[in-house]
Design an enzyme around this catalytic site. Structure first.
Site, PDB file in Angstrom:
ATOM      1  N   HIS A  17      12.845 -17.938  -7.946  1.00 51.07           N
ATOM      2  CA  HIS A  17      13.490 -19.152  -7.420  1.00 51.07           C
ATOM      3  C   HIS A  17      13.736 -20.150  -8.550  1.00 51.07           C
ATOM      4  O   HIS A  17      14.804 -20.751  -8.649  1.00 51.07           O
ATOM      5  CB  HIS A  17      12.585 -19.846  -6.382  1.00 51.07           C
ATOM      6  CG  HIS A  17      12.356 -19.076  -5.117  1.00 51.07           C
ATOM      7  ND1 HIS A  17      11.116 -18.805  -4.612  1.00 51.07           N
ATOM      8  CD2 HIS A  17      13.241 -18.536  -4.232  1.00 51.07           C
ATOM      9  CE1 HIS A  17      11.224 -18.137  -3.467  1.00 51.07           C
ATOM     10  NE2 HIS A  17      12.506 -17.951  -3.224  1.00 51.07           N
ATOM     11  N   LYS A  41      10.473 -16.210   9.772  1.00 48.09           N
ATOM     12  CA  LYS A  41       9.584 -15.253   9.093  1.00 48.09           C
ATOM     13  C   LYS A  41       8.115 -15.655   9.209  1.00 48.09           C
ATOM     14  O   LYS A  41       7.274 -15.095   8.531  1.00 48.09           O
ATOM     15  CB  LYS A  41       9.954 -15.173   7.606  1.00 48.09           C
ATOM     16  CG  LYS A  41      11.329 -14.608   7.335  1.00 48.09           C
ATOM     17  CD  LYS A  41      11.606 -14.627   5.842  1.00 48.09           C
ATOM     18  CE  LYS A  41      13.010 -14.179   5.518  1.00 48.09           C
ATOM     19  NZ  LYS A  41      13.355 -14.455   4.106  1.00 48.09           N
ATOM     20  N   ARG A  90      19.190 -10.612  -5.552  1.00 43.81           N
ATOM     21  CA  ARG A  90      18.386  -9.741  -6.421  1.00 43.81           C
ATOM     22  C   ARG A  90      18.948  -8.333  -6.467  1.00 43.81           C
ATOM     23  O   ARG A  90      19.110  -7.738  -7.504  1.00 43.81           O
ATOM     24  CB  ARG A  90      16.939  -9.672  -5.922  1.00 43.81           C
ATOM     25  CG  ARG A  90      16.136 -10.902  -6.200  1.00 43.81           C
ATOM     26  CD  ARG A  90      14.897 -10.920  -5.386  1.00 43.81           C
ATOM     27  NE  ARG A  90      15.221 -10.839  -3.962  1.00 43.81           N
ATOM     28  CZ  ARG A  90      14.353 -10.998  -2.989  1.00 43.81           C
ATOM     29  NH1 ARG A  90      13.087 -11.207  -3.262  1.00 43.81           N
ATOM     30  NH2 ARG A  90      14.724 -10.922  -1.728  1.00 43.81           N
ATOM     31  N   SER A 128       8.632 -13.586  -2.609  1.00 42.27           N
ATOM     32  CA  SER A 128       7.473 -14.341  -2.107  1.00 42.27           C
ATOM     33  C   SER A 128       6.522 -13.399  -1.375  1.00 42.27           C
ATOM     34  O   SER A 128       5.303 -13.518  -1.493  1.00 42.27           O
ATOM     35  CB  SER A 128       7.929 -15.450  -1.153  1.00 42.27           C
ATOM     36  OG  SER A 128       8.739 -16.373  -1.829  1.00 42.27           O
TER      37      SER A 128
END
Ligand code: PNS
Length: 171
Positions: A17, A41, A90, A128
């Site tokens: 990030h 999430k 990504r 993460s």
């Protein structure tokens, strides 16, 4: 003033990030890092913790603002007078979801553009979720999150460590 918004869960913020933040801020006058309050999430870190980690990492950066928000990202942009959403990509696996989100946002707000930045090669494997998985199992997260928040992230999982580390179970 050219304002970009980088929205996300940041649960927690990673060096991936940070890489996007540092590159995106060079393209605008102000970058708003916007932390979604209720992600679908089920975040591990509370909204206060996620914002606090970002504030620690980005302290002393007058061109970066950290906010929390709920509701639609495009509504936040309208409120902030911003026209650009920044998202990091990504791998191909990110693409489908990001493509859908960008198209929906375009439908909702045709004047708002989403720009995608390819994550630097060093961070393509980072997420993460991977960091949380490592932290909970006493793995090493050095180089994956900024040093100044490493302690806070590990602390969050401290009580769970030992329950699972390297234990063998007879089945
Ligand atoms: O870091 P994440 O979890 O990939 O970020 C996802 C985020 C916060 C950018 C996305 O879920 C979002 O924008 N949520 C707000 C609701 C919204 O505007 N959705 C887009 C249209 S489907």
């Amino acid at each position: 003033m050219n304002i970009f918004v980088y929205p996300g869960s940041f649960d927690p913020v990673t060096n991936g990030h940070l890489d996007i933040i540092n590159r995106a801020v060079k393209m605008c006058d102000k970058l708003i890092v916007a932390v979604l309050i209720n992600t679908n999430k089920k975040p591990t870190f509370t909204i206060e913790e996620r914002v606090d980690l970002l504030k620690t990492v980005l302290a002393g950066r007058p061109d970066i603002e950290i906010v929390s928000f709920s509701g639609l990202t495009v509504d936040l942009l309208k409120k902030c007078n911003a026209r650009v959403i920044v998202r990091g990509l990504r791998a191909i696996s990110d693409f489908e979801n990001e493509f859908q989100m960008a198209l929906i946002n375009k439908e909702l707000a045709p004047d708002i553009e989403t720009i995608f930045m390819m994550t630097s090669i060093n961070y393509t494997y980072l997420s993460s979720s991977a960091i949380k998985e490592l932290a909970i199992n006493n793995g090493v997260i050095d180089g994956m999150v900024p040093d100044c928040i490493k302690g806070k992230i590990l602390e969050k999982f401290r009580y769970k460590q030992g329950e699972s580390n390297g234990n063998l179970f007879n089945t």
